[in-house]
Scaffold this active site. Structure first.
Site, PDB file in Angstrom:
ATOM      1  N   GLY A  45      44.990 -44.413  24.923  1.00  0.00           N
ATOM      2  CA  GLY A  45      43.590 -44.836  24.820  1.00  0.00           C
ATOM      3  C   GLY A  45      42.641 -43.661  24.711  1.00  0.00           C
ATOM      4  CB  CYS A  46      42.376 -40.512  26.641  1.00  0.00           C
ATOM      5  SG  CYS A  46      42.138 -41.310  28.255  1.00  0.00           S
ATOM      6  CB  THR A  47      44.917 -39.926  21.885  1.00  0.00           C
ATOM      7  OG1 THR A  47      45.546 -39.099  22.868  1.00  0.00           O
ATOM      8  CG2 THR A  47      45.103 -39.317  20.506  1.00  0.00           C
ATOM      9  CB  ALA A  50      39.473 -37.786  21.943  1.00  0.00           C
TER      10      ALA A  50
END
Length: 157
Positions: A45-47, A50
């Site tokens: 999710g963070c990738t 970003a």
């Protein structure tokens, strides 16, 4: 923990970026600041979040905005993450989670039925005068950069 109210002064901070250089909110006086909190470098999710900010970065810059990503990961971890995905904006190492707490981005989370304390994926937009302009207490990572850009296009003058 609640996020700061729109119209209130944004809590000041200074944190090291992915190269260990100190970055302060005061460095960006007169600009819109997109301060986004994310749980962990190089996780799915963070990738996606970003990379969505990366893909919107030129348009965000054109609106006079800077993007700052914040998580509890180290500067070294941020450097690897930024290099791997070509992230053009600073990633700040909030290793003691003090800034996350100041912005209400730290609290109780649930995973697999267990409760624990952790960083909550959320975003704060700070106006050029240093006041909180908009908060997203819960964020869907896939198109959040699009959402932030749309808000800035409608509100940043």
């Amino acid at each position: 923990m609640t996020m700061p109210e729109a119209g209130t002064p944004a809590p000041p901070f200074t944190l090291p970026d992915q190269d260990g250089r100190p970055v302060s909110l005061a460095d960006f006086a007169g600009k819109w600041v997109v301060l986004y909190f994310y749980p962990k470098d190089d996780t799915p999710g963070c990738t996606r979040e970003a990379c969505n900010f990366r893909d919107n970065y030129g348009a965000l810059q054109a609106k006079g905005a800077v993007v700052l990503g914040v998580s509890g990961d180290s500067s070294a971890s941020h450097r690897k993450f930024a290099d791997k995905y070509g992230l053009p904006f600073p990633l700040l190492a909030d290793t003691d989670n003090a800034v996350a707490r100041a912005y209400g981005a730290w609290g109780t989370k649930k995973m697999y039925g267990k409760e624990y304390e952790g960083l909550i994926r959320s975003t704060v937009i700070i106006d050029p005068e240093g006041k909180v302009a908009k908060t997203w207490p819960k964020v869907k990572p896939d198109a959040h950069g699009d959402e932030v850009l749309a808000w800035l296009e409608a509100n940043a003058t």
